[in-house]
Design an enzyme around this catalytic site. Structure first.
Site, mmCIF file in Angstrom:
data_model
loop_
_atom_site.group_PDB
_atom_site.id
_atom_site.type_symbol
_atom_site.label_atom_id
_atom_site.label_comp_id
_atom_site.label_asym_id
_atom_site.label_seq_id
_atom_site.Cartn_x
_atom_site.Cartn_y
_atom_site.Cartn_z
ATOM 1 C CD GLU A 49 9.211 -22.612 27.975
ATOM 2 O OE1 GLU A 49 8.233 -22.176 28.602
ATOM 3 O OE2 GLU A 49 10.208 -21.915 27.692
ATOM 4 C CD GLU A 87 7.690 -23.113 32.269
ATOM 5 O OE1 GLU A 87 7.823 -21.910 31.910
ATOM 6 O OE2 GLU A 87 8.505 -23.991 31.972
#
Length: 466
Positions: free
Chosen positions: A166, A283
């Site tokens: 991320e 995710e």
């Protein structure tokens, strides 16, 4: 170390494809793997060795992430603080990071926030930080596993590398941050590929679109366009093998089903039309604050599973999903996203995983005949694989408590789409009229042997299908 789980099994039980995502770095300040630049804790690396060795025994494939955007130990901010070319820190590190929390900007003054954002962005251009990052990448890729003797770059247990979890390079303050992040993705993915041409590489991002992207409207919230990511651009480099997205309905405050569906479908379309690459829902999860949230979590999981299964069954871009995450007693502060083996959500995951190797006929052929060249497989044989897949889906559905009749419906839809071809080619799997035969009871179907004949192979498969 295990971060996400798609499926699992115990050898020698037949099971669907399994894939775990794990950190190849520390997130706990009490157990730093990277003690300083170039100095690594051997016991920590042995733990990663053990994970890969055990995963290999169970037929599990692992996605490993090199560095984290959020946590300080071994993460972006610590590499910058260690760098010999980065400016010295002039403002103390936020207490939340020192205590092992996530990098965030809450409870900060505007001056503190601006300083943290600007300093964080230096990671993507600072040569000292790049050197530290590359040294760790090289250490991992060239490491020999002490438990099985396999060099990581040659270990098929590793499915792929994440460059970073991320990434953030915030354009609302650092106007050219998007370009900095893109240049870093291109250079570091090429570096990994040069060291390790054997494994897949991806970024590891949520999949936000930049402000000048035609898909910017599909972002979950107003701030997403200013995080430096741009889904299409980030995944375009030849050294990036597949694309990823994440979904966080609680963090993004987008709990509605319609958003989750549109977010996934928009990325499927762009992965197909603009990238020509597979897509992984890397995710997703739902926070549980009370018992009433379980039903909402089940809905989040069910919708994600449905979209993955639909995409895979139609050979579209979205190929799989990884949820956050499976509860374990080893996690001291697991948080509110974890699921346990006794949860109803866990039953949904098991049902989804049971379909893992059946929704893709190409995968089914590869499972039965490792090394086969799919380009040389007759189309009639692929039709057989589809029928086999659907019949076995029916058998698997009963075992996992899913709807047997839904799988029968899928069989009928398939037979309607191919007419009587499969019946003509493979009468022992389908009825003479082309109607799908009942799902097998108490034994493996005979389909693999007919498939062997159609493929003109001389040896039977090494194991019976699940």
């Amino acid at each position: 170390m295990i971060f996400k789980v798609w499926a699992w099994g115990r050898p020698p039980e037949p099971r669907p494809m399994t894939c775990h995502r794990a950190w190849a770095h520390t997130i706990d300040p009490s157990y730093p793997v990277m003690k300083s630049p170039g100095w690594y804790d051997e016991e920590g690396l042995k733990a990663l060795d053990f994970l890969l060795s055990e995963a290999n025994k169970y037929g599990i494939r692992v996605i490993l992430s090199f560095v984290d955007n959020w946590k300080y130990p071994g993460g972006v901010d610590q590499m910058l603080d260690w760098s010999e070319t980065a400016p010295n820190r002039t403002m103390p590190l936020p207490a939340s990071l020192l205590e092992g929390g996530d990098y965030n900007q809450r409870s900060l003054t505007s001056g503190e926030k601006n300083y943290i954002v600007e300093r964080h962005s230096l990671f993507y251009t600072d040569e000292g930080a790049r050197k530290i990052y590359r040294d760790y990448v090289s250490t991992l890729v060239n490491r020999t596993n002490v438990y099985n003797g396999k060099v990581y770059r040659d270990d098929p247990t590793i499915l792929a590398w994440n460059l970073i979890n991320e990434p953030r390079c915030e354009t609302w303050l650092v106007w050219d941050c998007g370009d900095k992040l893109q240049s870093w993705i291109e250079s570091e993915s090429a570096f990994v590929k040069e060291l390790d041409p054997n494994h897949l590489v991806t970024v590891g991002e949520e999949g936000f679109w930049a402000g000048d992207s035609p898909n910017e409207y599909a972002n979950p919230t107003w701030w997403a366009k200013a995080m430096g990511q741009d889904f299409r651009r980030n995944h375009l480099p030849e050294s990036i093998d597949f694309a990823t997205i994440h979904i966080w309905p609680d963090t993004w405050r987008r709990p509605e089903d319609s958003f989750q569906k549109s977010w996934i479908l928009a990325h499927i379309r762009e992965a197909e039309e603009e990238l020509g690459k597979p897509l992984l829902l890397e995710e997703f999860g739902k926070s549980i604050r009370g018992s009433t949230d379980v039903e909402q979590r089940n809905r989040v999981y069910s919708l994600a599973h449905e979209l993955v299964e639909d995409s895979a069954s139609k050979n579209r871009a979205l190929k799989g999903s990884l949820f956050w995450n499976w509860e374990t007693d080893l996690i001291r502060s697991p948080g509110s996203y974890e699921i346990n083996a006794w949860d109803s959500t866990f039953e949904l995951v098991k049902g989804h995983a049971s379909l893992g190797c059946f929704v893709c006929p190409e995968c089914r052929v590869r499972d039965l005949y490792p090394g086969v060249d799919l380009a040389e497989v007759p189309s009639s044989a692929m039709d057989i694989a589809k029928v086999t897949m659907l019949i076995q889906m029916s058998a698997g559905a009963e075992a996992t408590g899913s709807s047997y009749f839904d799988c029968q419906r899928l069989e009928r839809e398939f037979m309607d789409s191919v007419g009587g071809l499969a019946g003509a080619v493979m009468p022992e799997v389908t009825g003479t009229s082309g109607t799908a035969a009942p799902a097998p009871r108490g034994g493996a179907p005979t389909a693999p042997y007919s498939l062997r004949t159609a493929l003109r192979l001389r040896t039977p498969p090494s194991s019976s299908p699940s």
